[in-house]
Write a protein that holds these residues in place. Sequence first.
Motif, PDB file in Angstrom:
ATOM      1  N   UNK A  39       0.873  -1.177   0.000  1.00 24.78           N
ATOM      2  CA  UNK A  39       0.000   0.000   0.000  1.00 24.78           C
ATOM      3  C   UNK A  39       0.910   1.226   0.000  1.00 24.78           C
ATOM      4  N   UNK A  40       1.694   1.333  -1.039  1.00 24.99           N
ATOM      5  CA  UNK A  40       2.785   2.284  -1.203  1.00 24.99           C
ATOM      6  C   UNK A  40       3.937   1.487  -1.775  1.00 24.99           C
ATOM      7  N   UNK A  41       5.147   1.909  -1.525  1.00 20.15           N
ATOM      8  CA  UNK A  41       6.316   1.184  -2.043  1.00 20.15           C
ATOM      9  C   UNK A  41       7.371   1.061  -0.946  1.00 20.15           C
ATOM     10  N   UNK A  42       7.872  -0.160  -0.763  1.00 20.79           N
ATOM     11  CA  UNK A  42       9.044  -0.391   0.074  1.00 20.79           C
ATOM     12  C   UNK A  42      10.263  -0.345  -0.829  1.00 20.79           C
ATOM     13  N   UNK A  43      11.244   0.445  -0.450  1.00 19.49           N
ATOM     14  CA  UNK A  43      12.516   0.493  -1.155  1.00 19.49           C
ATOM     15  C   UNK A  43      13.559  -0.156  -0.265  1.00 19.49           C
ATOM     16  N   UNK A  44      14.330  -1.058  -0.820  1.00 21.10           N
ATOM     17  CA  UNK A  44      15.470  -1.667  -0.139  1.00 21.10           C
ATOM     18  C   UNK A  44      16.702  -1.095  -0.823  1.00 21.10           C
ATOM     19  N   UNK A  45      17.512  -0.361  -0.062  1.00 17.41           N
ATOM     20  CA  UNK A  45      18.587   0.427  -0.651  1.00 17.41           C
ATOM     21  C   UNK A  45      19.916   0.072   0.010  1.00 17.41           C
ATOM     22  N   UNK A  46      20.917  -0.238  -0.812  1.00 13.01           N
ATOM     23  CA  UNK A  46      22.276  -0.441  -0.307  1.00 13.01           C
ATOM     24  C   UNK A  46      22.971   0.907  -0.395  1.00 13.01           C
ATOM     25  N   UNK A  47      23.502   1.379   0.751  1.00 12.39           N
ATOM     26  CA  UNK A  47      24.104   2.707   0.826  1.00 12.39           C
ATOM     27  C   UNK A  47      25.538   2.589   1.319  1.00 12.39           C
ATOM     28  N   UNK A  48      26.451   3.214   0.585  1.00 16.07           N
ATOM     29  CA  UNK A  48      27.851   3.275   1.008  1.00 16.07           C
ATOM     30  C   UNK A  48      27.986   4.402   2.014  1.00 16.07           C
ATOM     31  N   UNK A  49      28.543   4.087   3.209  1.00 13.32           N
ATOM     32  CA  UNK A  49      28.702   5.102   4.256  1.00 13.32           C
ATOM     33  C   UNK A  49      30.162   5.395   4.584  1.00 13.32           C
ATOM     34  N   UNK A  50      31.085   4.600   4.041  1.00  7.47           N
ATOM     35  CA  UNK A  50      32.518   4.884   4.141  1.00  7.47           C
ATOM     36  C   UNK A  50      33.192   4.104   3.022  1.00  7.47           C
ATOM     37  N   UNK A  51      34.523   4.154   2.974  1.00 13.71           N
ATOM     38  CA  UNK A  51      35.233   3.498   1.875  1.00 13.71           C
ATOM     39  C   UNK A  51      34.843   2.037   1.702  1.00 13.71           C
ATOM     40  N   UNK A  52      34.702   1.303   2.815  1.00 14.99           N
ATOM     41  CA  UNK A  52      34.389  -0.122   2.708  1.00 14.99           C
ATOM     42  C   UNK A  52      33.268  -0.558   3.650  1.00 14.99           C
ATOM     43  N   UNK A  53      32.406   0.361   4.038  1.00 18.10           N
ATOM     44  CA  UNK A  53      31.300   0.050   4.935  1.00 18.10           C
ATOM     45  C   UNK A  53      29.985   0.446   4.282  1.00 18.10           C
ATOM     46  N   UNK A  54      29.021  -0.456   4.359  1.00 18.62           N
ATOM     47  CA  UNK A  54      27.724  -0.246   3.723  1.00 18.62           C
ATOM     48  C   UNK A  54      26.611  -0.541   4.712  1.00 18.62           C
ATOM     49  N   UNK A  55      25.458   0.041   4.470  1.00 22.85           N
ATOM     50  CA  UNK A  55      24.248  -0.260   5.240  1.00 22.85           C
ATOM     51  C   UNK A  55      23.136  -0.584   4.252  1.00 22.85           C
ATOM     52  N   UNK A  56      22.167  -1.361   4.717  1.00 24.56           N
ATOM     53  CA  UNK A  56      20.972  -1.632   3.932  1.00 24.56           C
ATOM     54  C   UNK A  56      19.815  -0.926   4.624  1.00 24.56           C
ATOM     55  N   UNK A  57      19.048  -0.167   3.850  1.00 24.46           N
ATOM     56  CA  UNK A  57      17.914   0.576   4.382  1.00 24.46           C
ATOM     57  C   UNK A  57      16.622   0.042   3.804  1.00 24.46           C
ATOM     58  N   UNK A  58      15.576   0.010   4.615  1.00 25.74           N
ATOM     59  CA  UNK A  58      14.230  -0.236   4.103  1.00 25.74           C
ATOM     60  C   UNK A  58      13.451   1.051   4.316  1.00 25.74           C
ATOM     61  N   UNK A  59      13.012   1.633   3.209  1.00 20.49           N
ATOM     62  CA  UNK A  59      12.327   2.928   3.228  1.00 20.49           C
ATOM     63  C   UNK A  59      10.930   2.735   2.657  1.00 20.49           C
ATOM     64  N   UNK A  60       9.930   3.263   3.339  1.00 14.03           N
ATOM     65  CA  UNK A  60       8.551   3.169   2.864  1.00 14.03           C
ATOM     66  C   UNK A  60       8.094   4.512   2.321  1.00 14.03           C
ATOM     67  N   UNK A  61       7.559   4.482   1.109  1.00  9.78           N
ATOM     68  CA  UNK A  61       6.952   5.672   0.501  1.00  9.78           C
ATOM     69  C   UNK A  61       5.464   5.387   0.355  1.00  9.78           C
ATOM     70  N   UNK A  62       4.646   6.174   1.073  1.00  6.01           N
ATOM     71  CA  UNK A  62       3.206   5.956   1.024  1.00  6.01           C
ATOM     72  C   UNK A  62       2.642   6.389  -0.317  1.00  6.01           C
ATOM     73  N   UNK A  63       1.376   6.088  -0.522  1.00  6.42           N
ATOM     74  CA  UNK A  63       0.702   6.457  -1.767  1.00  6.42           C
ATOM     75  C   UNK A  63       0.667   7.970  -1.925  1.00  6.42           C
ATOM     76  N   UNK A  64       0.689   8.450  -3.174  1.00  7.83           N
ATOM     77  CA  UNK A  64       0.764   9.901  -3.417  1.00  7.83           C
ATOM     78  C   UNK A  64      -0.335  10.722  -2.747  1.00  7.83           C
TER      79      UNK A  64
END
Length: 77
Positions: free
Chosen positions: A28-53
Amino acid sequence: QVKPQFESRENRTYGIFKAIVYKTQVVAGINYFIKVQVSDDNYVHLRVFQSLPHENQGPSLVSFQTGKTRDDPLTYF
Protein backbone atom coordinates in the motif's frame (compact mmCIF):
# COMPACT_ATOMS: atom_id res chain seq x y z
CA GLN A 1 15.72 12.30 2.26
CA VAL A 2 16.18 9.54 4.86
CA LYS A 3 19.81 10.29 5.74
CA PRO A 4 18.85 12.47 8.75
CA GLN A 5 16.49 9.72 10.01
CA PHE A 6 19.27 7.12 9.74
CA GLU A 7 21.89 9.35 11.37
CA SER A 8 19.51 10.12 14.22
CA ARG A 9 18.88 6.43 14.89
CA GLU A 10 22.60 5.60 14.70
CA ASN A 11 23.50 8.74 16.73
CA ARG A 12 26.31 9.66 14.34
CA THR A 13 26.87 11.47 11.06
CA TYR A 14 28.25 10.10 7.80
CA GLY A 15 30.37 12.02 5.30
CA ILE A 16 29.55 9.49 2.60
CA PHE A 17 25.93 8.44 2.00
CA LYS A 18 25.71 7.11 -1.54
CA ALA A 19 22.99 4.76 -2.78
CA ILE A 20 24.59 1.91 -4.75
CA VAL A 21 21.60 -0.26 -5.71
CA TYR A 22 17.94 -0.60 -4.77
CA LYS A 23 14.95 -2.91 -5.12
CA THR A 24 11.26 -2.16 -4.73
CA GLN A 25 8.25 -3.99 -3.34
CA VAL A 26 4.77 -2.69 -4.08
CA VAL A 27 2.46 -2.72 -1.05
CA ALA A 28 0.00 0.00 0.00
CA GLY A 29 2.78 2.28 -1.20
CA ILE A 30 6.32 1.18 -2.04
CA ASN A 31 9.04 -0.39 0.07
CA TYR A 32 12.52 0.49 -1.16
CA PHE A 33 15.47 -1.67 -0.14
CA ILE A 34 18.59 0.43 -0.65
CA LYS A 35 22.28 -0.44 -0.31
CA VAL A 36 24.10 2.71 0.83
CA GLN A 37 27.85 3.27 1.01
CA VAL A 38 28.70 5.10 4.26
CA SER A 39 32.52 4.88 4.14
CA ASP A 40 35.23 3.50 1.88
CA ASP A 41 34.39 -0.12 2.71
CA ASN A 42 31.30 0.05 4.94
CA TYR A 43 27.72 -0.25 3.72
CA VAL A 44 24.25 -0.26 5.24
CA HIS A 45 20.97 -1.63 3.93
CA LEU A 46 17.91 0.58 4.38
CA ARG A 47 14.23 -0.24 4.10
CA VAL A 48 12.33 2.93 3.23
CA PHE A 49 8.55 3.17 2.86
CA GLN A 50 6.95 5.67 0.50
CA SER A 51 3.21 5.96 1.02
CA LEU A 52 0.70 6.46 -1.77
CA PRO A 53 0.76 9.90 -3.42
CA HIS A 54 -2.64 10.99 -2.10
CA GLU A 55 -1.36 10.60 1.49
CA ASN A 56 1.13 13.41 0.80
CA GLN A 57 3.88 12.07 3.08
CA GLY A 58 7.59 11.83 2.47
CA PRO A 59 9.68 8.67 2.63
CA SER A 60 10.09 7.04 6.02
CA LEU A 61 13.01 4.93 7.24
CA VAL A 62 11.43 1.70 8.50
CA SER A 63 14.45 -0.45 9.25
CA PHE A 64 18.16 -0.77 8.53
CA GLN A 65 21.04 -3.22 8.76
CA THR A 66 24.60 -2.07 9.45
CA GLY A 67 27.96 -3.82 8.98
CA LYS A 68 27.33 -4.75 5.36
CA THR A 69 29.87 -5.02 2.54
CA ARG A 70 29.57 -4.06 -1.12
CA ASP A 71 29.10 -7.75 -1.99
CA ASP A 72 26.33 -8.54 0.52
CA PRO A 73 23.08 -9.30 -1.35
CA LEU A 74 20.24 -6.84 -0.93
CA THR A 75 17.31 -8.88 0.38
CA TYR A 76 13.98 -8.33 2.12
CA PHE A 77 14.27 -7.63 5.85
